[in-house]
Design a protein around this motif. Sequence first.
Motif, PDB file in Angstrom:
ATOM      1  N   LEU A 415     -32.062-105.644  41.901  1.00 22.69           N
ATOM      2  CA  LEU A 415     -32.165-107.099  42.029  1.00 22.69           C
ATOM      3  C   LEU A 415     -33.618-107.535  41.804  1.00 22.69           C
ATOM      4  CD1 LEU A 415     -29.800-107.490  45.114  1.00 22.69           C
ATOM      5  CD2 LEU A 415     -29.298-108.138  42.739  1.00 22.69           C
ATOM      6  N   PRO A 416     -33.851-108.808  41.464  1.00 27.00           N
ATOM      7  CA  PRO A 416     -35.192-109.254  41.049  1.00 27.00           C
ATOM      8  C   PRO A 416     -36.267-109.041  42.108  1.00 27.00           C
ATOM      9  CG  PRO A 416     -33.738-111.132  41.424  1.00 27.00           C
ATOM     10  CD  PRO A 416     -32.875-109.924  41.429  1.00 27.00           C
ATOM     11  N   LYS A 417     -37.270-108.271  41.787  1.00 26.93           N
ATOM     12  CA  LYS A 417     -38.266-107.874  42.786  1.00 26.93           C
ATOM     13  C   LYS A 417     -39.248-108.986  43.139  1.00 26.93           C
ATOM     14  CE  LYS A 417     -41.599-105.763  39.567  1.00 26.93           C
ATOM     15  NZ  LYS A 417     -42.319-104.512  39.245  1.00 26.93           N
ATOM     16  N   LYS A 418     -39.493-109.949  42.222  1.00 28.17           N
ATOM     17  CA  LYS A 418     -40.471-111.003  42.489  1.00 28.17           C
ATOM     18  C   LYS A 418     -39.854-112.226  43.149  1.00 28.17           C
ATOM     19  CE  LYS A 418     -43.710-109.792  38.774  1.00 28.17           C
ATOM     20  NZ  LYS A 418     -44.404-110.275  37.566  1.00 28.17           N
ATOM     21  N   ARG A 419     -38.581-112.476  42.900  1.00 30.05           N
ATOM     22  CA  ARG A 419     -37.959-113.701  43.389  1.00 30.05           C
ATOM     23  C   ARG A 419     -37.229-113.522  44.719  1.00 30.05           C
ATOM     24  NH1 ARG A 419     -35.244-117.060  38.436  1.00 30.05           N
ATOM     25  NH2 ARG A 419     -37.144-117.513  37.269  1.00 30.05           N
ATOM     26  N   LEU A 420     -36.808-112.322  45.020  1.00 30.90           N
ATOM     27  CA  LEU A 420     -35.969-112.088  46.194  1.00 30.90           C
ATOM     28  C   LEU A 420     -36.823-111.912  47.448  1.00 30.90           C
ATOM     29  CD1 LEU A 420     -32.748-110.035  46.329  1.00 30.90           C
ATOM     30  CD2 LEU A 420     -34.494-109.586  48.049  1.00 30.90           C
ATOM     31  N   LEU A 421     -36.356-112.510  48.554  1.00 31.17           N
ATOM     32  CA  LEU A 421     -37.036-112.397  49.846  1.00 31.17           C
ATOM     33  C   LEU A 421     -36.329-111.353  50.706  1.00 31.17           C
ATOM     34  CD1 LEU A 421     -38.973-113.304  52.138  1.00 31.17           C
ATOM     35  CD2 LEU A 421     -37.331-115.138  52.660  1.00 31.17           C
ATOM     36  N   LEU A 422     -37.060-110.358  51.163  1.00 32.23           N
ATOM     37  CA  LEU A 422     -36.536-109.360  52.087  1.00 32.23           C
ATOM     38  C   LEU A 422     -36.897-109.772  53.513  1.00 32.23           C
ATOM     39  CD1 LEU A 422     -35.281-106.465  52.558  1.00 32.23           C
ATOM     40  CD2 LEU A 422     -37.650-105.664  52.619  1.00 32.23           C
ATOM     41  N   ILE A 423     -35.869-109.941  54.363  1.00 23.38           N
ATOM     42  CA  ILE A 423     -36.081-110.261  55.776  1.00 23.38           C
ATOM     43  C   ILE A 423     -35.572-109.078  56.594  1.00 23.38           C
ATOM     44  CG2 ILE A 423     -35.509-111.810  57.685  1.00 23.38           C
ATOM     45  CD1 ILE A 423     -35.033-114.020  55.633  1.00 23.38           C
ATOM     46  N   ALA A 424     -36.441-108.481  57.386  1.00 21.43           N
ATOM     47  CA  ALA A 424     -36.066-107.341  58.226  1.00 21.43           C
ATOM     48  C   ALA A 424     -36.043-107.786  59.682  1.00 21.43           C
ATOM     49  CB  ALA A 424     -37.044-106.187  58.025  1.00 21.43           C
ATOM     50  N   ASP A 425     -34.828-107.978  60.230  1.00 20.32           N
ATOM     51  CA  ASP A 425     -34.702-108.353  61.641  1.00 20.32           C
ATOM     52  C   ASP A 425     -34.903-107.109  62.501  1.00 20.32           C
ATOM     53  OD1 ASP A 425     -34.255-109.873  63.860  1.00 20.32           O
ATOM     54  OD2 ASP A 425     -32.070-109.851  63.697  1.00 20.32           O
ATOM     55  N   GLU A 426     -35.498-107.293  63.682  1.00 21.67           N
ATOM     56  CA  GLU A 426     -35.869-106.153  64.531  1.00 21.67           C
ATOM     57  C   GLU A 426     -36.593-105.124  63.667  1.00 21.67           C
ATOM     58  OE1 GLU A 426     -35.553-106.657  67.539  1.00 21.67           O
ATOM     59  OE2 GLU A 426     -33.969-108.142  67.720  1.00 21.67           O
ATOM     60  N   ALA A 427     -37.708-105.576  63.074  1.00 20.75           N
ATOM     61  CA  ALA A 427     -38.374-104.845  61.992  1.00 20.75           C
ATOM     62  C   ALA A 427     -38.918-103.491  62.402  1.00 20.75           C
ATOM     63  CB  ALA A 427     -39.507-105.710  61.426  1.00 20.75           C
ATOM     64  N   HIS A 428     -39.038-103.234  63.713  1.00 21.91           N
ATOM     65  CA  HIS A 428     -39.505-101.918  64.136  1.00 21.91           C
ATOM     66  C   HIS A 428     -38.599-100.811  63.607  1.00 21.91           C
ATOM     67  CE1 HIS A 428     -37.154-103.981  67.304  1.00 21.91           C
ATOM     68  NE2 HIS A 428     -36.450-102.854  67.296  1.00 21.91           N
ATOM     69  N   ASN A 429     -37.325-101.167  63.279  1.00 23.68           N
ATOM     70  CA  ASN A 429     -36.410-100.182  62.701  1.00 23.68           C
ATOM     71  C   ASN A 429     -36.886 -99.689  61.339  1.00 23.68           C
ATOM     72  OD1 ASN A 429     -33.777-100.075  64.474  1.00 23.68           O
ATOM     73  ND2 ASN A 429     -34.350-102.235  64.379  1.00 23.68           N
ATOM     74  N   MET A 430     -37.717-100.480  60.666  1.00 22.34           N
ATOM     75  CA  MET A 430     -38.211-100.081  59.336  1.00 22.34           C
ATOM     76  C   MET A 430     -39.161 -98.886  59.429  1.00 22.34           C
ATOM     77  SD  MET A 430     -36.932-102.195  56.970  1.00 22.34           S
ATOM     78  CE  MET A 430     -38.072-102.387  55.586  1.00 22.34           C
ATOM     79  N   GLY A 431     -39.659 -98.587  60.621  1.00 15.70           N
ATOM     80  CA  GLY A 431     -40.587 -97.478  60.767  1.00 15.70           C
ATOM     81  C   GLY A 431     -39.921 -96.170  61.127  1.00 15.70           C
ATOM     82  N   SER A 432     -38.579 -96.143  61.181  1.00 16.40           N
ATOM     83  CA  SER A 432     -37.883 -94.903  61.524  1.00 16.40           C
ATOM     84  C   SER A 432     -37.779 -94.007  60.295  1.00 16.40           C
ATOM     85  CB  SER A 432     -36.489 -95.202  62.079  1.00 16.40           C
ATOM     86  OG  SER A 432     -35.672 -95.772  61.082  1.00 16.40           O
ATOM     87  N   GLY A 433     -37.498 -92.728  60.523  1.00 17.60           N
ATOM     88  CA  GLY A 433     -37.597 -91.704  59.486  1.00 17.60           C
ATOM     89  C   GLY A 433     -36.870 -91.995  58.200  1.00 17.60           C
ATOM     90  N   ARG A 434     -35.563 -92.265  58.260  1.00 16.05           N
ATOM     91  CA  ARG A 434     -34.794 -92.411  57.025  1.00 16.05           C
ATOM     92  C   ARG A 434     -35.207 -93.642  56.230  1.00 16.05           C
ATOM     93  NH1 ARG A 434     -28.592 -92.098  58.133  1.00 16.05           N
ATOM     94  NH2 ARG A 434     -29.131 -93.375  59.931  1.00 16.05           N
ATOM     95  N   ILE A 435     -35.525 -94.729  56.921  1.00 19.05           N
ATOM     96  CA  ILE A 435     -35.967 -95.936  56.210  1.00 19.05           C
ATOM     97  C   ILE A 435     -37.422 -95.784  55.785  1.00 19.05           C
ATOM     98  CG2 ILE A 435     -36.238 -98.442  56.364  1.00 19.05           C
ATOM     99  CD1 ILE A 435     -34.030 -98.453  58.452  1.00 19.05           C
ATOM    100  N   LEU A 436     -38.221 -95.175  56.642  1.00 18.47           N
ATOM    101  CA  LEU A 436     -39.634 -94.968  56.326  1.00 18.47           C
ATOM    102  C   LEU A 436     -39.793 -94.196  55.014  1.00 18.47           C
ATOM    103  CD1 LEU A 436     -42.397 -95.555  57.668  1.00 18.47           C
ATOM    104  CD2 LEU A 436     -42.322 -93.251  58.619  1.00 18.47           C
ATOM    105  N   ASP A 437     -38.918 -93.230  54.802  1.00 18.75           N
ATOM    106  CA  ASP A 437     -38.981 -92.435  53.571  1.00 18.75           C
ATOM    107  C   ASP A 437     -38.708 -93.265  52.332  1.00 18.75           C
ATOM    108  OD1 ASP A 437     -39.511 -90.232  55.099  1.00 18.75           O
ATOM    109  OD2 ASP A 437     -37.438 -89.489  55.107  1.00 18.75           O
TER     110      ASP A 437
END
Length: 757
Positions: A415-437
């Motif tokens: 999907l378009p990398k410049k136009r799309l907005l990524l919203i990460a709710d409870e964003a601390h989950n983004m720092g876990s192993g599988r997502i961090l990789d």
Amino acid sequence: MLKNDVKWPNSRRYKSHGEWEPIGFFSNCLCNATRFDLKLGFFSSSAINILSDGFATFLYNGGRMRLIINDILSEQDKYALLQAKNEHYIIPALPLTDLVSLKEILSERGRHFFDCIAWLIKNERIQIKIISPKGSNGISHTKCGLFADATNKVAFDGSCNFSRTALIENCESITAFCDWDSPSDKFKVEDVEDDFLQTFLEKDDTVEYLDATEIRTNILSAFPDKELNDLLKDEAKLLSDQSISNLPLSVQRALQRAKNKVNNVIKHIEDERIKAYTEKTEPHFPYSSGPRDYQVQAFENWKNNKQKGLFAMATGTGKTLTSLNCLLQIYNKSGYYKAIILVPTITLVEQWEVECRKFYFNNIVKVCSKYPSWQSEIDRIKLKETIDPDNASYVIISTYASFVRDKVFKEFATLPKKRLLLIADEAHNMGSGRILDKLDGIPFLRRIGLSATPERQFDDAGTARLYEFFGASDKFTFEYTMQEAIDNGFLCRYYYYPHIVRLTDAEMAEYMKISLKLAKMYNNSRKDFKKSDDILKILLLKRKHIIHKAINKEKVFRSIIHDRFVEKGDLKYTLVYVPEGNRPDDNNSDIYDDIDIVQDDDFSNHIIDKFTRIVQEVSPTTTVKKFTSDSTNRDEILTAFANGDLEVLTSMKCLDEGVDIPRSELAIFCASTGNPRQFIQRRGRILRTHKDKKFAYIHDLVVVPEVSSAAESFNMERNLLAGEIRRVKDFALLSENAYSSVQELDDILEYYNLSIF
């Protein structure tokens, strides 16, 4: 569904004036069945009165009814009609065809039932057979029938008459037979069904069949045509607190589930109506007042930070609205909206969809295990992006678990990398192993991370990587603290009561064995463990397990519940966070990087059952419900809790991230997780504002092992306790009773030579 959504007594027997009222059987089965076969003797307005509870919900579920009745009304209806017409005129029995007259003396509840019958006739979803015994002056006096859904059947038989007197005032009983219970019960269901069909198909030689044409015509002419929505609203009114308040308490409780069901159906219809309307409306902010000043500031900070940001906002301050306002500003400037929203649970997928529709973002795709057809919807989005990218608007809401799967991740990455907005709710989950990789492979340049507590506990590297990804290397892009939220009235003021819980001698002995092993892995100068490996994690889990199941928690909890009940007279709007049923698994080397526990379901159920039982022992009349990951009717439970119909929720980790329950007034934290984020989230749940709530009250059970100062592990325990005390301090200092709450810690602070400041 009949099997899973109806609460059944173990005996399958219903009896008046007890916990399992016959009226509850009929109202709950009507709310969950799609077919109702009823073979009835007397057909009276009293019977109509009883069947009204849940009838419109039955229609909404696609219900069809087959009715076998006799041609004689009850003595009560005969008398009422005589009084209405001519008290000197006496007839031995009134035929059913005189429904126009009957309508004049029916109660509001009775009229509602006939409205429903008329609706069924008009829509050809009812068949009526009128019978009388052949060659006899007696009457057909059967009382049996069958409820069915797409999968299961429930038959019933017994002494219970369909009359208000029978079901509410008399001591009557009825027995249900569920086809999933046993082969014997299945045969009983089939026997009742065969008996019904024998009569209904006019193969019963013991009765005479009378013409039902006239009764059908009279019902339709006597009762005006109503829409199903109107019938549902009528039913909600009949089941309102005021309407049923004069009934016995046991009957009121029996009708609560029917009341909750019909209210949920009405809400669903209203949501669908709003959804249909919003599909024709341009996106805009959902409230006429527009975004709050701090939400506007958050957008400006994000825009000036190259459209990247980490929003550290206290629970209850509108993180969702703040981030969606950023998406709205993109739409206002460019004419499109494109977003991927990542959330930790399926419940939050649903909640975010509701919030998006409030903004009139309507092309929504949900990606999680509950919605397996997402692929075709993503394909349509990609095709639209190829043909007309400037007019391709959509919102994709996905759980983190689905997002990290290779197939999903690759689909999203196109999907378009410049136009799309990524919203990460409870964003601390983004720092876990599988997502961090996978962080380096996420191409979207517009990014917003949302969390009340972005920092990851005991994971400085993961926290630093998280901050870098969201462009917040030095500080949060925007921060709105709990103190600000309370001061500005966006969160409720609260009283905080910590309770020190001590381990028993046996628990302490077990605890010390583990503590001494951990001390050998601890670096006292750095105040952390020398290394992190599976052995360390298993030992920490064993230590946590002892704290979770500390037996003295039960005594403290019982005291809190008792005092609250004595003070208020009820336990309404109470949340109980029970200890989690986690255990170390010595045979399992696959310790997940972010979920370092193994769930022990037997232990979990044992603990939550124990705390639920304590509530019932303190107040047997209090309605209490367990709220766990196995709860299938979560929305119903939360609605009943918000309405005060369900007074106490005992929960195990399911009321943490994102669940909105503003009416809660009292929270009791019995779960000593040691995770500050979890406590902050839970505090946010209880501090949601409500027009009828002035203050919230939080009781916190803090387990403190008293380790001897001569023990090798004393310094380690002291340092670990210091972290726990910091959490208690944060809770205490924002409370209305800061001084007295801190005083509760004096003895333990003195013992370990710690200061709260």
